[in-house]
Design a protein around this motif. Structure first.
Motif, PDB file in Angstrom:
ATOM      1  N   GLY A   1      44.681  36.645  41.737  1.00  0.00           N
ATOM      2  CA  GLY A   1      45.744  37.510  42.249  1.00  0.00           C
ATOM      3  C   GLY A   1      45.624  37.733  43.743  1.00  0.00           C
ATOM      4  O   GLY A   1      46.622  37.689  44.475  1.00  0.00           O
ATOM      5  N   ILE A   2      44.395  37.951  44.218  1.00  0.00           N
ATOM      6  CA  ILE A   2      44.169  38.127  45.661  1.00  0.00           C
ATOM      7  C   ILE A   2      44.569  36.848  46.401  1.00  0.00           C
ATOM      8  O   ILE A   2      45.186  36.888  47.480  1.00  0.00           O
TER       9      ILE A   2
ATOM     10  N   ALA B   1      40.738  43.336  50.872  1.00  0.00           N
ATOM     11  CA  ALA B   1      40.977  42.998  49.471  1.00  0.00           C
ATOM     12  C   ALA B   1      39.916  42.048  48.924  1.00  0.00           C
ATOM     13  O   ALA B   1      39.452  42.215  47.788  1.00  0.00           O
TER      14      ALA B   1
ATOM     15  N   PHE C   1      45.674  49.361  44.731  1.00  0.00           N
ATOM     16  CA  PHE C   1      46.523  48.168  44.826  1.00  0.00           C
ATOM     17  C   PHE C   1      47.958  48.479  44.418  1.00  0.00           C
ATOM     18  O   PHE C   1      48.905  47.995  45.042  1.00  0.00           O
TER      19      PHE C   1
ATOM     20  N   ILE D   1      46.205  40.621  39.123  1.00  0.00           N
ATOM     21  CA  ILE D   1      45.380  41.760  39.546  1.00  0.00           C
ATOM     22  C   ILE D   1      45.376  42.842  38.474  1.00  0.00           C
ATOM     23  O   ILE D   1      44.325  43.419  38.149  1.00  0.00           O
TER      24      ILE D   1
ATOM     25  N   PHE E   1      36.655  42.317  45.786  1.00  0.00           N
ATOM     26  CA  PHE E   1      36.166  41.352  44.798  1.00  0.00           C
ATOM     27  C   PHE E   1      34.664  41.140  44.941  1.00  0.00           C
ATOM     28  O   PHE E   1      33.928  41.121  43.949  1.00  0.00           O
TER      29      PHE E   1
ATOM     30  N   PHE F   1      41.340  38.649  38.868  1.00  0.00           N
ATOM     31  CA  PHE F   1      41.529  39.468  40.058  1.00  0.00           C
ATOM     32  C   PHE F   1      41.540  38.611  41.319  1.00  0.00           C
ATOM     33  O   PHE F   1      42.413  38.766  42.186  1.00  0.00           O
TER      34      PHE F   1
END
Length: 502
Positions: free
Chosen positions: A185-186, A136, A268, A221, A140, A182
């Motif tokens: 969120g990760i 993940a 995702f 995300i 990014f 993003f």
């Protein structure tokens, strides 16, 4: 030796263009950088075809980077879904680079062209990395690699129009905001699971159960990727970026960048969070579905009133993204298959149309529709390609656009949502209007006096016609793309149809 290469194809898919990029920068003026970049793109395309063939039957290829097993190590994981997207990215690069030789020579100074091809390969590397990685955080990292190089590629259009600098800056700001959302969120997912491996994330999230942190991670995300894929109303960066970027850049990013972002959203939503996640289903029904429908109509209406051909096609792309998101919002195998097959179909169609816009710029010195009056008689092959590509954009039978909309309508009817099916067909009528404006100017209006325009060179016409030919070929015989899309949908949500609770 051959066995060693075959065993390392997933790594070579990303490493090859990454290594080729700095070499291009050192090759100096002339066509050497272009030739080397083109050679690297075709090799990368060959690798993606090999991976697609290997996974077409449902196989999954895991590849442990450095021999470190996941979840501690970074894993590349290839299945039919991302192999399909890898083939779109590398295939478009392999067609755009031969096209780019003449258009880049017109739009970018000779001493900057090696750097242009370097940035192009770096962008390609980032998009391939996003698609193939099973980590993940790696998603990014590769997103930022592709984004940073894309900002530079868009800004390269400043040699023709200074507004490209503003477009690149706006793209940078919006892209940075999206990337920040993003990665936050990760971070939230890592906070509750302690892992970044996508497969491991899905298992631990399923065991963890619902929580406010998980929901917030999903929202961050969703918004971050929504900015990257130009989801309405987060699309404001896209029209200027497509309009003022060099022609070859516009053709490439329009066919690939938003498709990769759609892929990330799919991966995702269905692999990490799971399609039965109640909060996610509510988001799709109450947010994504109306947003997709609004995009289909609002962007098409704006496209009708544009005088610049590239800007018109840019707004058309926002509407087409609405179609892709609509299939995702249905949350059924048929809808998801429609989304995945439209990744390919729109890449083929819009890549061809932006190439044709570049041909017009080369020959007429403008992409203004009013400046293209009578050009159908001066550039018959180029304009014929636009007509066929426009038919695909509308979704007429025997084109790939019809295949996508057929499955979208079918998915809506399976759910009993006949008003949505009617809206899909009605939105296609708007595409007829803005495509017809170009056809009318090209064939039915007199050419300006004293203007001489020659047909585009074969190096630009052939790639455009290859894409137009693919639009017809896979519109007549869509077995390969629909089967791949169907199997990819099965990878994400299985073979059973999922319905929302009323």
């Amino acid at each position: 030796m051959i066995a060693l290469i075959e065993a390392n194809l997933p790594a070579l898919q990303v490493v090859l263009p990454l290594v080729a990029a700095p070499i291009c920068a050192m090759l100096g003026k002339g066509n050497r950088a272009w030739a080397f970049a083109t050679f690297a793109a075709f090799l990368t395309f060959a690798i993606s075809i090999s991976l697609f063939i290997a996974t077409y039957g449902g196989e999954v290829i895991p590849y442990e980077m450095g021999g470190w097993a996941p979840p501690l190590g970074i894993e590349y994981r290839v299945d039919v879904l991302n192999a399909f997207v890898l083939m779109i990215i590398s295939g478009m690069a392999a067609l755009v680079l031969p096209y780019a030789r003449r258009s880049v020579a017109l739009e970018i100074p000779a001493d900057r062209q090696p750097l242009f091809y370097t940035a192009f390969l770096v962008c390609m590397t980032g998009l391939l990395g996003v698609t193939i990685t099973g980590d993940a955080f790696n998603v990014f990292v590769f997103l930022e690699i592709s984004s940073l190089s894309t900002y530079a590629l868009v800004a390269a259009g400043a040699w023709r129009n200074q507004r490209a600098l503003t477009a690149a800056y706006n793209y940078l700001i919006m892209g940075t905001i999206g990337a920040t959302f993003f990665v936050i969120g990760i971070g939230m997912l890592y906070m509750i699971t302690g892992t970044l491996n996508i497969a491991d994330l899905s298992t631990r999230i399923a065991n963890h159960g619902d929580s406010s942190t998980l929901r917030m991670g999903f929202v961050f995300i969703f918004i971050g990727i929504g900015l990257k894929l130009a989801m309405f109303p987060l699309h404001l960066w896209l029209p200027n970026a497509y309009t003022f970027a060099p022609s070859a850049v516009t053709a490439f990013i329009a066919a690939t960048a938003t498709k990769v972002a759609i892929y990330v959203l799919l991966r995702f939503m269905f692999t990490v969070f799971g399609f039965d996640y109640e909060f996610q289903a509510a988001t799709l029904e109450n947010v994504l579905l109306p947003v997709a429908i609004i995009a289909m109509f609002a962007a098409s209406l704006v496209a009708i009133f544009q005088d610049d051909l590239k800007r018109m096609l840019a707004y058309s792309s926002i509407a087409q993204i609405g179609y892709m998101l609509l299939g995702l919002a249905f949350l059924t195998p048929t809808g998801l298959m429609a989304t995945i097959v439209h990744l390919f179909n729109h890449a083929v169609t819009k890549g061809a149309l932006f190439m044709i816009a570049g041909c017009y710029i080369l020959a007429a010195g403008t992409s203004s529709i009013s400046g293209l009056r009578g050009i159908g008689r001066d550039m018959p092959w180029t304009t014929a390609a636009f007509v066929v590509g426009g038919m695909g954009l509308i979704g007429l039978p025997l084109t790939v656009g019809f295949v996508s909309k057929w499955y979208l309508v079918q998915a809506a009817l399976e759910l009993g949502w006949w008003p949505v099916a009617l809206l899909i067909m009605a939105s296609s009528l708007l595409a007829v209007v803005y495509v017809w404006r170009v056809v009318e100017a090209a064939y039915l209006q007199p050419a300006p006096e004293g203007v001489t325009r020659k047909e585009a060179p074969l190096s630009m016409l052939v790639p455009a016609w290859i894409l137009v030919g693919l639009s017809i070929w896979f519109g007549v015989n869509a077995t390969l793309t629909t089967t791949a899309a169907s199997r990819a949908a099965d990878v994400l949500i299985g073979s059973s149809q999922i319905l929302w609770e009323e």
